[in-house]
Design a protein around this motif. Sequence first.
Motif, PDB file in Angstrom:
ATOM      1  N   GLY A  44     -15.382 -55.778  49.955  1.00 46.41           N
ATOM      2  CA  GLY A  44     -15.757 -54.429  50.316  1.00 46.41           C
ATOM      3  C   GLY A  44     -15.277 -53.348  49.357  1.00 46.41           C
ATOM      4  N   LYS A  45     -14.291 -53.850  48.467  1.00 46.55           N
ATOM      5  CA  LYS A  45     -13.795 -52.995  47.712  1.00 46.55           C
ATOM      6  C   LYS A  45     -14.488 -52.219  46.806  1.00 46.55           C
ATOM      7  N   THR A  46     -15.652 -52.521  46.180  1.00 42.57           N
ATOM      8  CA  THR A  46     -16.318 -51.811  45.171  1.00 42.57           C
ATOM      9  C   THR A  46     -17.413 -50.860  45.969  1.00 42.57           C
ATOM     10  N   SER A  47     -17.848 -51.771  47.268  1.00 41.87           N
ATOM     11  CA  SER A  47     -18.732 -50.983  48.213  1.00 41.87           C
ATOM     12  C   SER A  47     -18.028 -49.758  48.737  1.00 41.87           C
ATOM     13  N   MET A  48     -16.903 -49.790  49.065  1.00 33.40           N
ATOM     14  CA  MET A  48     -16.167 -48.798  49.679  1.00 33.40           C
ATOM     15  C   MET A  48     -16.011 -47.588  48.383  1.00 33.40           C
ATOM     16  N   LEU A  49     -15.859 -47.889  47.230  1.00 34.18           N
ATOM     17  CA  LEU A  49     -15.754 -46.894  46.102  1.00 34.18           C
ATOM     18  C   LEU A  49     -17.156 -46.282  45.866  1.00 34.18           C
ATOM     19  N   ILE A  51     -19.328 -46.005  48.346  1.00 36.95           N
ATOM     20  CA  ILE A  51     -19.599 -45.108  49.376  1.00 36.95           C
ATOM     21  C   ILE A  51     -19.004 -43.817  49.078  1.00 36.95           C
ATOM     22  N   ILE A  52     -17.887 -43.781  48.806  1.00 34.13           N
ATOM     23  CA  ILE A  52     -16.883 -42.372  48.653  1.00 34.13           C
ATOM     24  C   ILE A  52     -17.426 -41.525  47.531  1.00 34.13           C
ATOM     25  N   CYS A  53     -18.227 -42.541  46.220  1.00 33.61           N
ATOM     26  CA  CYS A  53     -18.830 -41.817  45.274  1.00 33.61           C
ATOM     27  C   CYS A  53     -20.182 -41.233  45.489  1.00 33.61           C
ATOM     28  N   GLY A  54     -20.761 -41.951  46.432  1.00 29.72           N
ATOM     29  CA  GLY A  54     -22.252 -41.644  46.613  1.00 29.72           C
ATOM     30  C   GLY A  54     -23.342 -42.441  46.123  1.00 29.72           C
ATOM     31  N   SER A  55     -22.743 -43.454  45.293  1.00 31.25           N
ATOM     32  CA  SER A  55     -23.653 -44.431  44.674  1.00 31.25           C
ATOM     33  C   SER A  55     -24.469 -45.132  45.708  1.00 31.25           C
ATOM     34  N   ILE A  56     -24.079 -45.557  46.866  1.00 27.18           N
ATOM     35  CA  ILE A  56     -24.817 -46.097  47.979  1.00 27.18           C
ATOM     36  C   ILE A  56     -24.841 -45.513  49.043  1.00 27.18           C
ATOM     37  N   ARG A  68     -14.786 -30.929  55.003  1.00 26.06           N
ATOM     38  CA  ARG A  68     -16.513 -31.230  54.579  1.00 26.06           C
ATOM     39  C   ARG A  68     -16.879 -32.367  54.797  1.00 26.06           C
ATOM     40  N   ASP A  69     -18.328 -32.399  55.243  1.00 24.83           N
ATOM     41  CA  ASP A  69     -18.659 -33.708  55.701  1.00 24.83           C
ATOM     42  C   ASP A  69     -19.837 -33.837  54.227  1.00 24.83           C
ATOM     43  N   ILE A  70     -19.687 -34.849  53.341  1.00 22.03           N
ATOM     44  CA  ILE A  70     -20.294 -34.949  52.067  1.00 22.03           C
ATOM     45  C   ILE A  70     -21.119 -36.042  52.183  1.00 22.03           C
ATOM     46  N   THR A  71     -21.532 -36.636  53.532  1.00 27.35           N
ATOM     47  CA  THR A  71     -22.093 -38.023  53.780  1.00 27.35           C
ATOM     48  C   THR A  71     -23.383 -37.934  52.925  1.00 27.35           C
ATOM     49  N   ARG A  72     -24.376 -36.631  53.039  1.00 28.82           N
ATOM     50  CA  ARG A  72     -25.414 -36.734  52.507  1.00 28.82           C
ATOM     51  C   ARG A  72     -25.624 -36.056  51.004  1.00 28.82           C
ATOM     52  N   MET A  73     -24.452 -35.737  50.781  1.00 23.65           N
ATOM     53  CA  MET A  73     -24.238 -34.957  49.452  1.00 23.65           C
ATOM     54  C   MET A  73     -24.517 -35.856  48.132  1.00 23.65           C
ATOM     55  N   LYS A  77     -23.412 -34.299  42.575  1.00 25.81           N
ATOM     56  CA  LYS A  77     -22.752 -33.470  43.023  1.00 25.81           C
ATOM     57  C   LYS A  77     -21.159 -33.635  43.386  1.00 25.81           C
ATOM     58  N   ARG A  78     -21.199 -34.937  43.840  1.00 28.54           N
ATOM     59  CA  ARG A  78     -19.752 -35.473  44.258  1.00 28.54           C
ATOM     60  C   ARG A  78     -18.732 -35.446  42.935  1.00 28.54           C
ATOM     61  N   HIS A  79     -19.281 -36.006  42.016  1.00 27.22           N
ATOM     62  CA  HIS A  79     -18.838 -36.017  40.739  1.00 27.22           C
ATOM     63  C   HIS A  79     -18.196 -34.996  39.876  1.00 27.22           C
TER      64      HIS A  79
END
Length: 257
Positions: A44-49, A51-56, A68-73, A77-79
Amino acid sequence: MLELRNITKIYQPGTVNETCLFHGFNLQIPDKQFVSVVGSNGSGKTSMLNIICGSIPVDEGQVIIGDRDITRMPEYKRHRVIGRVYQNPAMGTCPSMNILENMALADNKGKRYGLGWGANRRRIQHYRDLLSQLGLGLEDKLEVKVGSLSGGQRQAMALLMSTMTPIDFLILDEHTAALDPKTAETIMALTGKIVAEKKLTTIMVTHNLRYAVDYGDRLIMMHQGQTVMDKAGEDKQRTGIDDLLSKFNEISVECGN
Protein backbone atom coordinates in the motif's frame (compact mmCIF):
# COMPACT_ATOMS: atom_id res chain seq x y z
CA MET A 1 -0.16 18.57 9.49
CA LEU A 2 -1.13 15.94 6.93
CA GLU A 3 -3.80 13.49 8.01
CA LEU A 4 -5.33 10.45 6.35
CA ARG A 5 -8.54 9.79 8.25
CA ASN A 6 -10.45 6.48 8.05
CA ILE A 7 -9.34 5.82 4.46
CA THR A 8 -10.95 2.95 2.57
CA LYS A 9 -9.81 2.05 -0.93
CA ILE A 10 -11.20 -0.87 -2.96
CA TYR A 11 -9.76 -1.83 -6.31
CA GLN A 12 -11.98 -3.42 -9.00
CA PRO A 13 -15.13 -3.40 -6.82
CA GLY A 14 -17.90 -5.80 -7.75
CA THR A 15 -15.60 -8.14 -9.68
CA VAL A 16 -13.95 -11.44 -8.82
CA ASN A 17 -10.70 -9.48 -8.49
CA GLU A 18 -12.08 -7.06 -5.90
CA THR A 19 -9.33 -6.06 -3.47
CA CYS A 20 -9.76 -3.94 -0.37
CA LEU A 21 -6.33 -2.40 0.17
CA PHE A 22 -7.20 0.12 2.88
CA HIS A 23 -10.01 -0.21 5.40
CA GLY A 24 -10.23 2.54 8.01
CA PHE A 25 -6.57 3.49 7.51
CA ASN A 26 -5.31 6.41 9.61
CA LEU A 27 -2.05 8.34 9.51
CA GLN A 28 -0.91 11.69 10.89
CA ILE A 29 2.30 13.41 9.79
CA PRO A 30 3.28 16.60 11.68
CA ASP A 31 4.78 19.56 9.88
CA LYS A 32 8.49 19.32 8.98
CA GLN A 33 8.68 15.59 9.71
CA PHE A 34 10.71 13.37 7.35
CA VAL A 35 9.04 9.96 7.15
CA SER A 36 10.65 6.91 5.52
CA VAL A 37 8.17 4.22 4.44
CA VAL A 38 9.09 0.59 3.73
CA GLY A 39 7.07 -2.52 3.01
CA SER A 40 6.75 -5.42 0.61
CA ASN A 41 5.21 -5.09 -2.85
CA GLY A 42 1.46 -4.62 -2.58
CA SER A 43 1.63 -3.29 0.98
CA GLY A 44 0.00 0.00 0.00
CA LYS A 45 3.02 2.33 -0.02
CA THR A 46 2.56 3.83 -3.48
CA SER A 47 -1.23 3.77 -3.21
CA MET A 48 -0.92 5.86 -0.07
CA LEU A 49 1.19 8.40 -1.97
CA ASN A 50 -1.31 8.42 -4.83
CA ILE A 51 -4.14 9.10 -2.39
CA ILE A 52 -2.23 12.00 -0.83
CA CYS A 53 -1.41 13.48 -4.24
CA GLY A 54 -4.90 12.89 -5.62
CA SER A 55 -3.81 10.47 -8.35
CA ILE A 56 -6.44 7.97 -7.20
CA PRO A 57 -9.72 8.70 -5.35
CA VAL A 58 -10.72 7.16 -2.03
CA ASP A 59 -13.95 5.26 -1.48
CA GLU A 60 -14.32 6.48 2.08
CA GLY A 61 -12.41 8.76 4.43
CA GLN A 62 -10.72 12.14 4.28
CA VAL A 63 -7.40 13.66 3.30
CA ILE A 64 -6.69 16.66 5.51
CA ILE A 65 -3.93 19.28 5.18
CA GLY A 66 -3.87 21.62 8.16
CA ASP A 67 -7.53 22.27 8.79
CA ARG A 68 -8.54 21.87 5.14
CA ASP A 69 -10.27 18.82 3.68
CA ILE A 70 -8.73 18.21 0.24
CA THR A 71 -10.31 14.80 -0.38
CA ARG A 72 -12.16 15.98 -3.49
CA MET A 73 -9.50 18.45 -4.64
CA PRO A 74 -8.19 17.67 -8.16
CA GLU A 75 -4.64 16.39 -8.48
CA TYR A 76 -3.37 19.44 -10.39
CA LYS A 77 -4.49 21.77 -7.60
CA ARG A 78 -2.78 19.66 -4.93
CA HIS A 79 0.47 19.89 -6.84
CA ARG A 80 0.62 23.59 -6.07
CA VAL A 81 1.65 22.63 -2.53
CA ILE A 82 3.03 19.12 -3.16
CA GLY A 83 6.28 18.30 -4.95
CA ARG A 84 6.67 14.71 -6.17
CA VAL A 85 9.68 12.83 -7.49
CA TYR A 86 8.95 9.50 -9.17
CA GLN A 87 10.92 6.28 -9.50
CA ASN A 88 11.32 6.81 -13.24
CA PRO A 89 13.65 9.81 -13.87
CA ALA A 90 11.78 10.47 -17.13
CA MET A 91 8.58 11.38 -15.28
CA GLY A 92 9.89 14.45 -13.48
CA THR A 93 11.27 16.30 -16.50
CA CYS A 94 10.32 17.03 -20.11
CA PRO A 95 12.88 15.27 -22.37
CA SER A 96 12.09 17.25 -25.54
CA MET A 97 12.83 20.57 -23.81
CA ASN A 98 16.25 21.85 -22.80
CA ILE A 99 17.45 22.39 -19.24
CA LEU A 100 16.62 26.11 -19.28
CA GLU A 101 13.05 25.44 -20.45
CA ASN A 102 12.55 22.75 -17.82
CA MET A 103 13.78 25.06 -15.07
CA ALA A 104 11.51 27.85 -16.28
CA LEU A 105 8.54 25.47 -16.36
CA ALA A 106 9.17 24.43 -12.76
CA ASP A 107 9.74 28.07 -11.75
CA ASN A 108 6.24 28.95 -12.97
CA LYS A 109 4.36 26.06 -11.36
CA GLY A 110 0.99 27.26 -10.10
CA LYS A 111 1.22 30.60 -11.92
CA ARG A 112 -0.90 31.82 -14.81
CA TYR A 113 0.64 31.53 -18.25
CA GLY A 114 0.38 34.29 -20.81
CA LEU A 115 1.66 34.62 -24.35
CA GLY A 116 5.14 35.82 -23.39
CA TRP A 117 8.38 33.85 -23.59
CA GLY A 118 8.34 30.73 -21.40
CA ALA A 119 11.82 31.38 -19.99
CA ASN A 120 12.45 34.68 -18.27
CA ARG A 121 15.99 35.63 -19.29
CA ARG A 122 16.43 37.59 -16.07
CA ARG A 123 16.14 34.30 -14.15
CA ILE A 124 18.92 32.49 -16.01
CA GLN A 125 21.62 33.26 -13.46
CA HIS A 126 19.29 32.09 -10.70
CA TYR A 127 18.84 28.78 -12.53
CA ARG A 128 22.60 28.46 -12.97
CA ASP A 129 23.12 29.05 -9.25
CA LEU A 130 20.58 26.36 -8.37
CA LEU A 131 22.02 23.84 -10.81
CA SER A 132 25.57 24.45 -9.64
CA GLN A 133 24.57 23.14 -6.20
CA LEU A 134 24.07 19.72 -7.77
CA GLY A 135 27.76 19.47 -8.61
CA LEU A 136 26.99 17.88 -11.99
CA GLY A 137 28.04 20.71 -14.31
CA LEU A 138 24.49 21.23 -15.57
CA GLU A 139 24.71 24.99 -15.03
CA ASP A 140 26.88 25.15 -18.19
CA LYS A 141 24.49 23.03 -20.29
CA LEU A 142 21.30 25.10 -20.26
CA GLU A 143 20.70 24.56 -23.99
CA VAL A 144 21.11 20.77 -23.79
CA LYS A 145 17.96 18.67 -24.21
CA VAL A 146 17.06 16.96 -20.96
CA GLY A 147 16.37 13.71 -22.83
CA SER A 148 20.10 13.40 -23.53
CA LEU A 149 21.07 13.50 -19.84
CA SER A 150 21.81 10.45 -17.71
CA GLY A 151 19.17 9.05 -15.37
CA GLY A 152 21.00 10.44 -12.35
CA GLN A 153 21.25 13.91 -13.86
CA ARG A 154 17.56 13.90 -14.71
CA GLN A 155 16.61 12.69 -11.24
CA ALA A 156 18.73 15.39 -9.64
CA MET A 157 16.97 17.94 -11.83
CA ALA A 158 13.57 16.48 -10.96
CA LEU A 159 14.33 16.77 -7.25
CA LEU A 160 15.53 20.34 -7.66
CA MET A 161 12.57 21.32 -9.85
CA SER A 162 10.00 19.82 -7.48
CA THR A 163 11.22 22.12 -4.69
CA MET A 164 11.85 25.34 -6.65
CA THR A 165 8.51 26.90 -5.70
CA PRO A 166 7.19 27.02 -2.12
CA ILE A 167 5.60 23.67 -1.25
CA ASP A 168 4.24 22.14 1.93
CA PHE A 169 5.05 18.50 1.17
CA LEU A 170 7.71 16.57 -0.72
CA ILE A 171 6.71 13.10 -1.93
CA LEU A 172 9.54 10.73 -2.92
CA ASP A 173 8.27 7.61 -4.65
CA GLU A 174 11.26 5.20 -4.69
CA HIS A 175 13.22 8.01 -6.32
CA THR A 176 16.58 6.17 -6.23
CA ALA A 177 15.34 2.72 -7.31
CA ALA A 178 16.23 3.14 -11.00
CA LEU A 179 19.72 4.51 -10.36
CA ASP A 180 23.10 2.83 -10.01
CA PRO A 181 24.46 2.66 -6.43
CA LYS A 182 26.89 5.58 -6.74
CA THR A 183 24.31 7.87 -8.32
CA ALA A 184 21.71 6.80 -5.75
CA GLU A 185 24.06 7.87 -2.96
CA THR A 186 24.47 11.28 -4.63
CA ILE A 187 20.71 11.73 -4.97
CA MET A 188 20.09 10.71 -1.35
CA ALA A 189 22.72 13.16 -0.09
CA LEU A 190 21.05 15.87 -2.16
CA THR A 191 17.67 14.83 -0.80
CA GLY A 192 18.82 15.14 2.80
CA LYS A 193 20.35 18.55 2.09
CA ILE A 194 17.23 19.98 0.39
CA VAL A 195 14.82 18.63 3.02
CA ALA A 196 16.93 20.03 5.86
CA GLU A 197 17.47 23.43 4.27
CA LYS A 198 13.84 23.95 3.25
CA LYS A 199 12.40 22.21 6.35
CA LEU A 200 10.00 20.24 4.18
CA THR A 201 7.44 17.75 5.42
CA THR A 202 8.63 14.69 3.48
CA ILE A 203 7.37 11.17 2.80
CA MET A 204 9.92 8.85 1.19
CA VAL A 205 8.91 5.39 0.03
CA THR A 206 11.96 3.18 -0.46
CA HIS A 207 13.00 -0.47 -0.75
CA ASN A 208 16.50 0.43 0.41
CA LEU A 209 16.47 -0.38 4.12
CA ARG A 210 19.71 1.51 4.79
CA TYR A 211 18.23 4.70 3.39
CA ALA A 212 15.12 4.15 5.51
CA VAL A 213 17.29 3.81 8.61
CA ASP A 214 19.78 6.58 7.83
CA TYR A 215 17.38 9.27 6.61
CA GLY A 216 14.40 10.90 8.26
CA ASP A 217 13.15 11.16 11.82
CA ARG A 218 10.32 8.64 11.52
CA LEU A 219 10.11 5.15 9.99
CA ILE A 220 6.92 3.34 9.01
CA MET A 221 6.56 -0.22 7.75
CA MET A 222 3.37 -1.16 5.90
CA HIS A 223 1.79 -4.52 5.19
CA GLN A 224 -1.52 -5.22 3.45
CA GLY A 225 -2.72 -1.66 3.87
CA GLN A 226 -1.83 -1.41 7.54
CA THR A 227 0.97 0.14 9.57
CA VAL A 228 2.86 -2.68 11.29
CA MET A 229 5.79 -0.58 12.55
CA ASP A 230 5.96 3.10 13.43
CA LYS A 231 9.18 4.43 14.98
CA ALA A 232 9.91 8.11 15.60
CA GLY A 233 12.52 10.18 17.39
CA GLU A 234 14.90 8.19 19.56
CA ASP A 235 13.04 4.94 18.83
CA LYS A 236 13.72 5.50 15.14
CA GLN A 237 17.38 6.28 15.79
CA ARG A 238 17.75 3.00 17.65
CA THR A 239 16.13 1.03 14.83
CA GLY A 240 18.58 -0.78 12.56
CA ILE A 241 18.42 -2.79 9.37
CA ASP A 242 18.36 -6.04 11.39
CA ASP A 243 15.21 -4.85 13.15
CA LEU A 244 13.50 -4.27 9.82
CA LEU A 245 14.63 -7.62 8.43
CA SER A 246 13.35 -9.33 11.59
CA LYS A 247 9.94 -7.72 11.13
CA PHE A 248 9.85 -8.67 7.45
CA ASN A 249 10.67 -12.27 8.37
CA GLU A 250 7.98 -12.28 11.05
CA ILE A 251 5.40 -11.11 8.53
CA SER A 252 6.59 -13.68 6.00
CA VAL A 253 6.13 -16.51 8.53
CA GLU A 254 2.67 -15.26 9.46
CA CYS A 255 1.73 -15.29 5.77
CA GLY A 256 2.96 -18.87 5.44
CA ASN A 257 5.94 -18.09 3.25
